[in-house]
Write a protein that holds these residues in place. Structure first.
Motif, PDB file in Angstrom:
ATOM      1  N   LEU A   2       0.817  -1.214   0.000  1.00 54.68           N
ATOM      2  CA  LEU A   2       0.000   0.000   0.000  1.00 54.68           C
ATOM      3  C   LEU A   2       0.848   1.260   0.000  1.00 54.68           C
ATOM      4  CD1 LEU A   2      -2.865  -0.993   2.475  1.00 54.68           C
ATOM      5  CD2 LEU A   2      -2.972  -0.868  -0.017  1.00 54.68           C
ATOM      6  N   ASN A   3       2.098   1.156   0.413  1.00 55.62           N
ATOM      7  CA  ASN A   3       2.979   2.327   0.475  1.00 55.62           C
ATOM      8  C   ASN A   3       3.810   2.508  -0.801  1.00 55.62           C
ATOM      9  OD1 ASN A   3       2.233   3.065   3.155  1.00 55.62           O
ATOM     10  ND2 ASN A   3       3.494   1.362   3.912  1.00 55.62           N
ATOM     11  N   ASP A   4       3.623   1.626  -1.765  1.00 55.55           N
ATOM     12  CA  ASP A   4       4.372   1.708  -3.015  1.00 55.55           C
ATOM     13  C   ASP A   4       3.360   1.886  -4.144  1.00 55.55           C
ATOM     14  OD1 ASP A   4       6.275   1.699  -4.957  1.00 55.55           O
ATOM     15  OD2 ASP A   4       6.885  -0.393  -4.688  1.00 55.55           O
ATOM     16  N   SER A   5       3.055   3.127  -4.494  1.00 57.48           N
ATOM     17  CA  SER A   5       1.968   3.371  -5.440  1.00 57.48           C
ATOM     18  C   SER A   5       2.195   4.677  -6.197  1.00 57.48           C
ATOM     19  CB  SER A   5       0.630   3.441  -4.703  1.00 57.48           C
ATOM     20  OG  SER A   5       0.624   4.535  -3.801  1.00 57.48           O
ATOM     21  N   ILE A   6       1.428   4.833  -7.300  1.00 58.13           N
ATOM     22  CA  ILE A   6       1.412   6.089  -8.043  1.00 58.13           C
ATOM     23  C   ILE A   6      -0.029   6.434  -8.406  1.00 58.13           C
ATOM     24  CG2 ILE A   6       3.711   5.771  -9.037  1.00 58.13           C
ATOM     25  CD1 ILE A   6       2.304   5.090 -11.704  1.00 58.13           C
ATOM     26  N   LEU A   7      -0.254   7.726  -8.668  1.00 57.89           N
ATOM     27  CA  LEU A   7      -1.527   8.221  -9.168  1.00 57.89           C
ATOM     28  C   LEU A   7      -1.299   8.718 -10.589  1.00 57.89           C
ATOM     29  CD1 LEU A   7      -4.493   9.174  -8.874  1.00 57.89           C
ATOM     30  CD2 LEU A   7      -3.585  11.334  -7.951  1.00 57.89           C
ATOM     31  N   VAL A   8      -2.150   8.281 -11.521  1.00 55.69           N
ATOM     32  CA  VAL A   8      -2.063   8.661 -12.936  1.00 55.69           C
ATOM     33  C   VAL A   8      -3.333   9.407 -13.311  1.00 55.69           C
ATOM     34  CG1 VAL A   8      -1.921   7.800 -15.302  1.00 55.69           C
ATOM     35  CG2 VAL A   8      -0.645   6.659 -13.482  1.00 55.69           C
ATOM     36  N   GLN A   9      -3.191  10.513 -14.073  1.00 57.89           N
ATOM     37  CA  GLN A   9      -4.377  11.226 -14.537  1.00 57.89           C
ATOM     38  C   GLN A   9      -4.143  11.805 -15.927  1.00 57.89           C
ATOM     39  OE1 GLN A   9      -5.123  14.384 -11.699  1.00 57.89           O
ATOM     40  NE2 GLN A   9      -3.836  15.829 -12.809  1.00 57.89           N
ATOM     41  N   VAL A  10      -5.256  12.016 -16.665  1.00 59.75           N
ATOM     42  CA  VAL A  10      -5.209  12.596 -18.004  1.00 59.75           C
ATOM     43  C   VAL A  10      -5.531  14.083 -17.893  1.00 59.75           C
ATOM     44  CG1 VAL A  10      -6.086  12.456 -20.369  1.00 59.75           C
ATOM     45  CG2 VAL A  10      -6.053  10.402 -18.915  1.00 59.75           C
ATOM     46  N   ILE A  11      -4.714  14.927 -18.526  1.00 58.84           N
ATOM     47  CA  ILE A  11      -4.952  16.365 -18.478  1.00 58.84           C
ATOM     48  C   ILE A  11      -5.549  16.836 -19.804  1.00 58.84           C
ATOM     49  CG2 ILE A  11      -3.137  16.753 -16.777  1.00 58.84           C
ATOM     50  CD1 ILE A  11      -1.318  17.720 -19.019  1.00 58.84           C
ATOM     51  N   SER A  12      -6.110  18.042 -19.817  1.00 61.28           N
ATOM     52  CA  SER A  12      -6.816  18.533 -21.001  1.00 61.28           C
ATOM     53  C   SER A  12      -5.894  18.932 -22.153  1.00 61.28           C
ATOM     54  CB  SER A  12      -7.724  19.707 -20.636  1.00 61.28           C
ATOM     55  OG  SER A  12      -6.978  20.751 -20.042  1.00 61.28           O
ATOM     56  N   PRO A  13      -4.704  19.529 -21.926  1.00 63.46           N
ATOM     57  CA  PRO A  13      -3.840  19.846 -23.076  1.00 63.46           C
ATOM     58  C   PRO A  13      -3.454  18.572 -23.831  1.00 63.46           C
ATOM     59  CG  PRO A  13      -3.095  21.007 -21.122  1.00 63.46           C
ATOM     60  CD  PRO A  13      -4.113  20.009 -20.658  1.00 63.46           C
ATOM     61  N   THR A  14      -3.160  18.717 -25.112  1.00 65.72           N
ATOM     62  CA  THR A  14      -2.715  17.598 -25.930  1.00 65.72           C
ATOM     63  C   THR A  14      -1.322  17.877 -26.469  1.00 65.72           C
ATOM     64  OG1 THR A  14      -3.748  18.550 -27.900  1.00 65.72           O
ATOM     65  CG2 THR A  14      -5.062  16.984 -26.614  1.00 65.72           C
ATOM     66  N   HIS A  15      -0.710  16.840 -27.011  1.00 65.04           N
ATOM     67  CA  HIS A  15       0.616  16.995 -27.610  1.00 65.04           C
ATOM     68  C   HIS A  15       0.555  16.548 -29.060  1.00 65.04           C
ATOM     69  CE1 HIS A  15       4.990  17.345 -27.670  1.00 65.04           C
ATOM     70  NE2 HIS A  15       4.941  16.312 -28.500  1.00 65.04           N
ATOM     71  N   THR A  16       1.173  17.293 -29.962  1.00 63.09           N
ATOM     72  CA  THR A  16       1.212  16.961 -31.384  1.00 63.09           C
ATOM     73  C   THR A  16       2.615  16.540 -31.767  1.00 63.09           C
ATOM     74  OG1 THR A  16      -0.573  18.512 -31.900  1.00 63.09           O
ATOM     75  CG2 THR A  16       0.810  17.782 -33.731  1.00 63.09           C
ATOM     76  N   ALA A  17       2.726  15.385 -32.394  1.00 61.71           N
ATOM     77  CA  ALA A  17       4.000  14.884 -32.917  1.00 61.71           C
ATOM     78  C   ALA A  17       3.745  14.412 -34.329  1.00 61.71           C
ATOM     79  CB  ALA A  17       4.539  13.749 -32.051  1.00 61.71           C
ATOM     80  N   GLY A  18       4.465  15.003 -35.292  1.00 62.03           N
ATOM     81  CA  GLY A  18       4.177  14.686 -36.676  1.00 62.03           C
ATOM     82  C   GLY A  18       2.776  15.142 -37.016  1.00 62.03           C
ATOM     83  N   ALA A  19       1.982  14.255 -37.599  1.00 66.64           N
ATOM     84  CA  ALA A  19       0.603  14.586 -37.975  1.00 66.64           C
ATOM     85  C   ALA A  19      -0.400  14.087 -36.946  1.00 66.64           C
ATOM     86  CB  ALA A  19       0.279  13.988 -39.347  1.00 66.64           C
ATOM     87  N   ASN A  20       0.069  13.577 -35.810  1.00 64.66           N
ATOM     88  CA  ASN A  20      -0.822  12.946 -34.837  1.00 64.66           C
ATOM     89  C   ASN A  20      -0.931  13.761 -33.553  1.00 64.66           C
ATOM     90  OD1 ASN A  20      -1.259  10.613 -36.496  1.00 64.66           O
ATOM     91  ND2 ASN A  20       0.779   9.897 -35.903  1.00 64.66           N
ATOM     92  N   THR A  21      -2.087  13.669 -32.922  1.00 63.08           N
ATOM     93  CA  THR A  21      -2.346  14.345 -31.652  1.00 63.08           C
ATOM     94  C   THR A  21      -2.502  13.305 -30.554  1.00 63.08           C
ATOM     95  OG1 THR A  21      -3.448  16.185 -32.760  1.00 63.08           O
ATOM     96  CG2 THR A  21      -3.901  15.891 -30.412  1.00 63.08           C
ATOM     97  N   TYR A  22      -1.834  13.528 -29.441  1.00 59.55           N
ATOM     98  CA  TYR A  22      -1.801  12.568 -28.337  1.00 59.55           C
ATOM     99  C   TYR A  22      -2.362  13.198 -27.068  1.00 59.55           C
ATOM    100  CZ  TYR A  22       1.543  10.241 -31.430  1.00 59.55           C
ATOM    101  OH  TYR A  22       2.146   9.659 -32.501  1.00 59.55           O
ATOM    102  N   LYS A  23      -3.054  12.372 -26.267  1.00 62.49           N
ATOM    103  CA  LYS A  23      -3.458  12.788 -24.925  1.00 62.49           C
ATOM    104  C   LYS A  23      -2.271  12.611 -23.985  1.00 62.49           C
ATOM    105  CE  LYS A  23      -6.926  13.827 -23.525  1.00 62.49           C
ATOM    106  NZ  LYS A  23      -7.579  15.126 -23.303  1.00 62.49           N
TER     107      LYS A  23
END
Length: 446
Positions: free
Chosen positions: A267-288
């Motif tokens: 229980l003491n070895d954990s992470i929290l992951v979340q998706v944010i609203s800005p996106t990232h563009t690489a090449g012709a693709n858009t990523y969350k």
């Protein structure tokens, strides 16, 4: 949490998380996305799978009901353009993207207007291969018909799902009452969800209870829900409904969705992951953008960049996950949600400098090899042994090129639950020894 360090090909490499906890700085994108394959033909050069649809009249412009299917053997997925020659003012073509390999059915849509009656033989060309199919054009007789379309009991054929391209199977059959023989043309207008149904032909008798078939054309559906299509043609108008279902999502990327993971039931070895609203563009693709933290008092850092194209899910970033001395940027497919058990695929191979624990530096070549182990499985995960139905298990192996052989270094067993995301990951060394377990203990999907 488990700290990400420079990996050696020893047990310390299992400090890597699935999401590769590292901050991305710069990006590059490959250029070519053309498919490789061949048209399938019989012994006489005829196109296998060639089913010519529609009725063809001299001096009558073709519409969406005029098409021919052809079979293509795809060796490498990617974009394609397939076309015929132009004969007497009309031709057939199609373009799009093959998302998988093997035999694919492509719908070539007719364009233009036949300028003469007779049997015309078209040559189809793709990737240096060709085959032929024939079309018979007649002279329309009897003038325009008189008829009334009835939408009360439509027969809907085909799959209508967000993100799934239309095929020749997407059709609707409607009842008509014919009061005068002759040619007919029916369509739906305006387009709904980017889609239009249309058809044409000739009525040769007057009677109630006849049917017509309208074929769907247009873009890949983008919105779920039930839509009404208005039929125009003949006497009056009527409407029929089409329900578009949402694609199941095995790796949600909606803003504010979040997951917490723990390791080895600690229980003491954990992470929290979340998706944010800005996106990232690489090449012709858009990523969350996914962010993570192991202590919210210190804020969040970048976890990874993810996108989806139909049934394929992509990660963009350092393909070596920190193994190389210098990051090698690119993307690979980490999940396919429409494949059967036993399906395999590989990432592009990538090379870079690697310094081992003795300080010796050399250039090595790696690739990820992935396979579907389970589909629609029930998997338990987390401290409460929560059951997750409709789960796909993917085995993800990192392999090193030695001579002409790809040697296993380590692998993951990743579990993706429908509309939940990654719920569990087990890490193994190359002797099949379990090194660590990662399990979700809480998730919120928006």
């Amino acid at each position: 949490m488990k700290t990400i360090t420079k990996l050696s090909f020893l047990l310390t490499l299992f400090t890597v998380l699935f999401f590769a906890c590292k901050k991305e700085v710069s990006f590059e994108q490959g250029n070519s996305n053309a498919s490789v394959g061949s048209l399938q033909a019989d012994g006489g050069g005829g196109c296998l799978g060639a089913v010519v649809s529609g009725t063809y009249y001299k001096d009558t412009t073709l519409n969406a009901s005029h098409f021919s299917n052809v079979n293509v053997s795809v060796d490498t997925a990617g974009s394609y353009t397939i076309t015929t020659d132009t004969i007497q003012g009309y031709y057939f073509n199609a373009s799009g993207n093959f998302s998988g390999t093997g035999t694919q059915v492509v719908k070539l849509t007719g364009k233009g207007k036949p300028l003469s009656a007779g049997t015309h033989i078209f040559t189809v060309r793709y990737n240096g291969t060709f085959c032929e199919f024939s079309v018979t054009v007649t002279v329309a007789t009897g003038g325009s018909s008189a008829f009334t379309v009835n939408c009360t009991s439509p027969v809907i054929s085909g799959t209508y799902m967000v993100g799934t391209a239309l095929t020749a199977a997407n059709m609707v059959t409607l009842n008509v009452t014919v009061t005068a023989i002759g040619t007919w043309s029916v369509s739906t207008a305006p387009s709904v969800n980017g889609i239009t149904f249309s058809g044409s032909g000739t009525f040769t008798s007057t009677a109630a209870g006849q049917t017509i078939i309208l074929t769907a054309t247009g873009q890949t559906p983008v919105a779920s829900g039930t839509n009404s299509f208005t039929v125009t043609g003949g006497t009056g108008t009527c409407n029929f409904p089409i329900t578009f279902t949402a694609l199941p999502d095995y790796f949600p990327r909606t803003t504010n969705s979040n997951w917490s993971y723990e390791y080895d039931s600690d229980l003491n070895d954990s992470i929290l992951v979340q998706v944010i609203s800005p996106t990232h563009t690489a090449g012709a693709n858009t990523y969350k953008i996914f962010m993570y933290t192991d202590d919210v008092t210190f804020g969040f850092d970048t976890l990874g960049y993810y996108r989806r194209a139909n049934a394929d899910y992509f990660e963009w970033g350092d393909l070596s996950w920190g193994i190389f001395d210098v990051p090698t940027r690119g993307e690979y497919i980490f999940l396919k949600d429409n494949q059967t058990v036993g399906t395999t695929w590989n990432s592009p191979q990538f090379s870079g400098p690697y310094t081992d624990q003795f300080g010796s530096t050399t250039t090595i070549t790696l690739r990820w090899e992935l396979s579907i182990v389970q589909q629609n499985a029930n998997v338990t995960a987390g401290p409460l042994n929560t059951n997750y139905a409709n789960t796909i298990e993917v085995r993800q192996e990192l392999r090193l090129l030695v001579g002409s052989n790809w040697i296993l270094q380590f692998y993951f067993r990743n579990y993706y639950a429908r509309d939940k995301g990654l719920i569990k990951q087990d890490g193994f060394d190359n002797t099949n020894t379990l090194v660590y377990e990662q399990e979700v203990r809480r998730l919120v999907i928006y």
